[in-house]
Design a protein around this motif. Structure first.
Motif, short mmCIF file in Angstrom:
data_model
loop_
_atom_site.label_atom_id
_atom_site.label_comp_id
_atom_site.label_asym_id
_atom_site.label_seq_id
_atom_site.Cartn_x
_atom_site.Cartn_y
_atom_site.Cartn_z
N PHE A 170 14.23 7.80 4.27
CA PHE A 170 15.24 7.25 2.87
C PHE A 170 14.60 5.51 3.28
O PHE A 170 15.85 4.69 2.76
CB PHE A 170 16.00 7.86 2.87
N GLY A 171 13.38 5.26 4.33
CA GLY A 171 13.93 3.45 5.21
C GLY A 171 13.04 3.24 4.24
O GLY A 171 12.02 3.34 3.28
N PRO A 172 13.00 1.65 4.81
CA PRO A 172 11.33 0.79 3.90
C PRO A 172 10.14 1.89 4.34
O PRO A 172 9.82 2.73 5.09
CB PRO A 172 11.35 -0.46 5.21
N PRO A 173 9.13 1.83 3.41
CA PRO A 173 7.73 2.33 2.94
C PRO A 173 7.52 2.07 4.57
O PRO A 173 7.32 0.19 4.96
CB PRO A 173 7.02 2.03 1.52
N GLY A 174 6.08 2.35 5.30
CA GLY A 174 5.40 1.86 5.58
C GLY A 174 5.91 1.87 7.53
O GLY A 174 5.09 1.37 8.38
N HIS A 175 6.65 2.49 6.95
CA HIS A 175 6.58 2.89 8.75
C HIS A 175 6.59 4.10 9.31
O HIS A 175 6.35 5.36 7.78
CB HIS A 175 8.68 3.55 8.64
N PHE A 221 1.02 -1.73 -0.02
CA PHE A 221 -0.21 0.11 -0.15
C PHE A 221 0.48 1.40 -0.23
O PHE A 221 1.43 2.40 -0.21
CB PHE A 221 -0.86 0.58 1.19
N TYR A 222 1.67 1.21 0.80
CA TYR A 222 3.08 2.27 1.15
C TYR A 222 4.04 2.21 -0.30
O TYR A 222 5.06 3.77 0.00
CB TYR A 222 3.49 2.05 2.40
N ARG A 223 3.91 1.52 -0.85
CA ARG A 223 5.20 1.13 -1.57
C ARG A 223 4.26 1.98 -3.34
O ARG A 223 4.91 1.47 -4.57
CB ARG A 223 5.09 0.57 -2.11
N ARG A 224 3.97 3.35 -3.14
CA ARG A 224 3.54 4.14 -4.28
C ARG A 224 3.79 5.78 -3.85
O ARG A 224 4.09 6.49 -2.94
CB ARG A 224 2.32 3.98 -4.33
N ASP A 225 3.68 6.30 -5.39
CA ASP A 225 4.08 7.75 -4.77
C ASP A 225 3.40 8.01 -3.68
O ASP A 225 2.08 8.24 -3.97
CB ASP A 225 3.59 8.24 -6.77
N PRO A 226 3.92 9.05 -3.52
CA PRO A 226 2.56 9.91 -2.15
C PRO A 226 1.79 10.25 -2.60
O PRO A 226 0.77 10.80 -1.41
CB PRO A 226 3.54 10.59 -1.76
N LEU A 227 2.02 10.70 -3.77
CA LEU A 227 0.64 11.49 -4.57
C LEU A 227 -0.56 10.60 -4.82
O LEU A 227 -2.19 10.68 -4.66
CB LEU A 227 0.59 11.75 -5.98
N ILE A 228 -0.52 9.41 -4.75
CA ILE A 228 -1.56 8.78 -4.92
C ILE A 228 -1.66 7.45 -3.03
O ILE A 228 -3.07 7.46 -2.60
CB ILE A 228 -0.51 7.02 -5.48
N VAL A 229 -0.57 7.21 -2.55
CA VAL A 229 -1.15 6.93 -0.77
C VAL A 229 -1.81 8.48 0.08
O VAL A 229 -2.90 7.60 0.65
CB VAL A 229 0.47 6.92 -0.81
N ALA A 230 -1.74 9.46 -0.45
CA ALA A 230 -1.99 10.42 0.68
C ALA A 230 -3.66 10.46 0.58
O ALA A 230 -4.35 10.34 1.49
CB ALA A 230 -1.88 11.56 -0.16
N PRO A 231 -4.20 10.48 -1.08
CA PRO A 231 -5.71 10.20 -0.51
C PRO A 231 -6.14 8.49 -0.52
O PRO A 231 -7.53 8.84 0.40
CB PRO A 231 -6.21 10.74 -2.55
N GLU A 280 6.83 5.39 -1.23
CA GLU A 280 7.46 4.62 -1.95
C GLU A 280 8.91 3.64 -1.66
O GLU A 280 8.24 2.89 -1.13
CB GLU A 280 8.21 6.33 -2.78
N GLY A 281 9.45 3.62 -2.22
CA GLY A 281 11.03 2.54 -1.63
C GLY A 281 12.28 3.23 -1.05
O GLY A 281 11.52 4.25 -0.29
N THR A 282 13.62 3.31 -1.29
CA THR A 282 14.18 3.63 -0.15
C THR A 282 15.31 4.36 -0.28
O THR A 282 16.02 4.63 0.17
CB THR A 282 15.58 2.67 0.16
N VAL A 283 14.99 5.28 -1.44
CA VAL A 283 16.08 6.35 -2.40
C VAL A 283 15.18 7.81 -2.26
O VAL A 283 15.70 8.29 -2.27
CB VAL A 283 16.34 5.79 -3.62
#
Length: 198
Positions: free
Chosen positions: A70-75, A15-25, A93-96
Motif C-alpha cells: 500500500f506504499g508508493p509504486p516502484g518499491h 512505469f509502476y503507477r499502472r494496473d498490475p495487469l499492464i505492468v506485469a507483461p 498503482e497508487g497507495t490504496v
C-alpha cells in the motif's frame, strides 16, 4: 534471448503507477540488477490485484505484513512463504490499491559466479533463478529488502536496456494458489528455458 547495447536506465516511477495487469507483461525482458553486478532478465511474472484478487496478500486490507503493498509504486515487497522461502514483488498503482507483480523467474546475465555462491545447490545456470524462491536466493533478496525503492535506490533496480517485451508472451493461470486459480494473470516468454514451469 534478444540482447541490446543500449545503456540500461532505471524504470521511472510512472512505469509502476499502472494496473498490475499492464505492468506485469511489460516487465518481461527488463533487468533486475544488484549493486554488486548480479543481473537477470525477467522471463516470468504474475500480477496480484489488491481487493479484486482473493489470492493477493492485500485482499482483506492493510496489515503489518503487507503494508509495503500500500506504499508508493516502484518499491519492492518481499514476503516469506512455506516457512522457508522469500519472494520478491514490485508494488504497482497508487497507495490504496495494494497491487503488485511477483517476479517468478530470471535468466541470469551477469554475476553468475556470485549467484552460484548464493545458491550452491544449483546444478547449472538454468537452476539459478527459475522460480521466485530461487531468484531471491541467487540475488540475495530477503526481508532486509522489503520496502526498498527500485527507482531511486542504489542497492537494487529494475532497468530497461532496450530489449522490448515479447509481442506475444504466453498468458496463463498463476501457480501454487488455492484462490482465484482461474485468473489468467501469469505471463512468461515462450520457448524460454529459464521459466519456472510451462
Amino acid at each position: 534471448m534478444p540482447t541490446s547495447r543500449k545503456k540500461p536506465r532505471p524504470l521511472p516511477r510512472s512505469f509502476y503507477r499502472r494496473d498490475p495487469l499492464i505492468v506485469a507483461p511489460a516487465l518481461l525482458n527488463k533487468l533486475l540488477v544488484c549493486h554488486d553486478g548480479r543481473a537477470g532478465r525477467i522471463v516470468e511474472v504474475e500480477a496480484y490485484r489488491g481487493a479484486d484478487d482473493p489470492a493477493a496478500h492485500s485482499y482483506r486490507g492493510k496489515t503489518p505484513r503487507n503494508a509495503v503493498m500500500f506504499g508508493p509504486p516502484g518499491h519492492m515487497y518481499v514476503y516469506f512463504t512455506y516457512g522457508m522461502h522469500w519472494c520478491s514483488n514490485v508494488v504497482c498503482e497508487g497507495t490504496v490499491e495494494g497491487s503488485a507483480v511477483l517476479i517468478r523467474a530470471l535468466q541470469p546475465v551477469a554475476g553468475l559466479d556470485l549467484m552460484h555462491a548464493a545458491r550452491p545447490l544449483a546444478k547449472n545456470d538454468r537452476q539459478l533463478c527459475n522460480g521466485p524462491a530461487c531468484l531471491t536466493q541467487a540475488m540475495s533478496i530477503s526481508k532486509l529488502q522489503d520496502g526498498i525503492d527500485l527507482v531511486g535506490g542504489d542497492a537494487y533496480a529494475l532497468v530497461d536496456d532496450g530489449v522490448p517485451p515479447p509481442v506475444q508472451p504466453v498468458q496463463t493461470t498463476r501457480i501454487g494458489l488455492t484462490k482465484a486459480t482461474d485468473f489468467p494473470w501469469r505471463w512468461y516468454l515462450a520457448d524460454c528455458a529459464y521459466v519456472s514451469r510451462k
